[in-house]
Write a protein that holds these residues in place. Structure first.
Motif, PDB file in Angstrom:
ATOM      1  N   LEU A  11     -10.516  53.348 -15.856  1.00 60.62           N
ATOM      2  CA  LEU A  11     -11.263  52.320 -15.132  1.00 60.62           C
ATOM      3  C   LEU A  11     -12.520  51.904 -15.893  1.00 60.62           C
ATOM      4  O   LEU A  11     -12.897  50.731 -15.872  1.00 60.62           O
ATOM      5  CB  LEU A  11     -11.627  52.825 -13.735  1.00 60.62           C
ATOM      6  N   GLY A  12     -13.170  52.839 -16.566  1.00 61.87           N
ATOM      7  CA  GLY A  12     -14.342  52.493 -17.369  1.00 61.87           C
ATOM      8  C   GLY A  12     -13.995  51.546 -18.500  1.00 61.87           C
ATOM      9  O   GLY A  12     -14.722  50.585 -18.763  1.00 61.87           O
ATOM     10  N   LEU A  13     -12.880  51.799 -19.162  1.00 62.84           N
ATOM     11  CA  LEU A  13     -12.438  50.893 -20.234  1.00 62.84           C
ATOM     12  C   LEU A  13     -12.068  49.519 -19.690  1.00 62.84           C
ATOM     13  O   LEU A  13     -12.352  48.495 -20.321  1.00 62.84           O
ATOM     14  CB  LEU A  13     -11.246  51.501 -20.977  1.00 62.84           C
ATOM     15  N   LEU A  14     -11.452  49.495 -18.513  1.00 61.84           N
ATOM     16  CA  LEU A  14     -11.096  48.208 -17.896  1.00 61.84           C
ATOM     17  C   LEU A  14     -12.343  47.408 -17.564  1.00 61.84           C
ATOM     18  O   LEU A  14     -12.420  46.200 -17.834  1.00 61.84           O
ATOM     19  CB  LEU A  14     -10.258  48.454 -16.650  1.00 61.84           C
ATOM     20  N   ILE A  15     -13.362  48.051 -17.017  1.00 59.92           N
ATOM     21  CA  ILE A  15     -14.615  47.360 -16.698  1.00 59.92           C
ATOM     22  C   ILE A  15     -15.292  46.870 -17.976  1.00 59.92           C
ATOM     23  O   ILE A  15     -15.783  45.744 -18.038  1.00 59.92           O
ATOM     24  CB  ILE A  15     -15.548  48.284 -15.898  1.00 59.92           C
ATOM     25  N   LEU A  24     -15.667  38.478 -14.813  1.00 56.11           N
ATOM     26  CA  LEU A  24     -15.887  39.460 -13.765  1.00 56.11           C
ATOM     27  C   LEU A  24     -15.953  38.711 -12.437  1.00 56.11           C
ATOM     28  O   LEU A  24     -16.930  38.050 -12.125  1.00 56.11           O
ATOM     29  CB  LEU A  24     -17.179  40.233 -14.028  1.00 56.11           C
ATOM     30  N   ARG A  25     -14.883  38.829 -11.658  1.00 56.13           N
ATOM     31  CA  ARG A  25     -14.803  38.157 -10.364  1.00 56.13           C
ATOM     32  C   ARG A  25     -14.639  39.190  -9.266  1.00 56.13           C
ATOM     33  O   ARG A  25     -14.787  40.379  -9.508  1.00 56.13           O
ATOM     34  CB  ARG A  25     -13.630  37.180 -10.386  1.00 56.13           C
ATOM     35  N   ASP A  28     -12.544  42.282  -9.785  1.00 56.53           N
ATOM     36  CA  ASP A  28     -13.177  43.113 -10.805  1.00 56.53           C
ATOM     37  C   ASP A  28     -14.360  43.883 -10.231  1.00 56.53           C
ATOM     38  O   ASP A  28     -14.634  45.016 -10.645  1.00 56.53           O
ATOM     39  CB  ASP A  28     -13.617  42.253 -11.979  1.00 56.53           C
ATOM     40  N   VAL A  29     -15.055  43.271  -9.296  1.00 59.27           N
ATOM     41  CA  VAL A  29     -16.146  43.956  -8.622  1.00 59.27           C
ATOM     42  C   VAL A  29     -15.585  45.125  -7.808  1.00 59.27           C
ATOM     43  O   VAL A  29     -16.180  46.203  -7.761  1.00 59.27           O
ATOM     44  CB  VAL A  29     -16.948  42.978  -7.741  1.00 59.27           C
ATOM     45  N   LEU A  30     -14.431  44.927  -7.190  1.00 59.66           N
ATOM     46  CA  LEU A  30     -13.790  46.013  -6.448  1.00 59.66           C
ATOM     47  C   LEU A  30     -13.379  47.145  -7.385  1.00 59.66           C
ATOM     48  O   LEU A  30     -13.513  48.324  -7.047  1.00 59.66           O
ATOM     49  CB  LEU A  30     -12.579  45.481  -5.677  1.00 59.66           C
ATOM     50  N   ILE A  31     -12.901  46.800  -8.566  1.00 61.81           N
ATOM     51  CA  ILE A  31     -12.555  47.815  -9.564  1.00 61.81           C
ATOM     52  C   ILE A  31     -13.812  48.576  -9.972  1.00 61.81           C
ATOM     53  O   ILE A  31     -13.795  49.801 -10.093  1.00 61.81           O
ATOM     54  CB  ILE A  31     -11.873  47.171 -10.790  1.00 61.81           C
TER      55      ILE A  31
END
Length: 64
Positions: A11-15, A24-25, A28-31
């Motif tokens: 998840l850190g890499l995805l962010i 970042l929509r 993405d904020v939920l992620i």
């Protein structure tokens, strides 16, 4: 709650990727929120908390 390190790293890499491409929509904020929740459940939580407390103390001590 036990969270695997691989889930937090993924998840850190995805962010990081989403921030890198400036996309970042809402999903993405939920992620990002999920990442923060999972990070708080790992052994890294005290280190992150200490770093944030140090940073806030430093920024609070700055005089302009």
């Amino acid at each position: 709650m036990v969270v695997s390190v691989s889930a937090v790293v993924l998840l850190g890499l995805l962010i990081w990727f989403l921030l890198r491409i400036r996309y970042l929509r809402l999903p993405d904020v939920l992620i990002s929120g999920t990442f923060g929740f999972l990070l708080a459940a790992t052994a890294a939580a005290p280190l992150v908390r200490t770093a944030l407390n140090g940073l806030s103390g430093f920024l609070g001590g700055l005089r302009f």
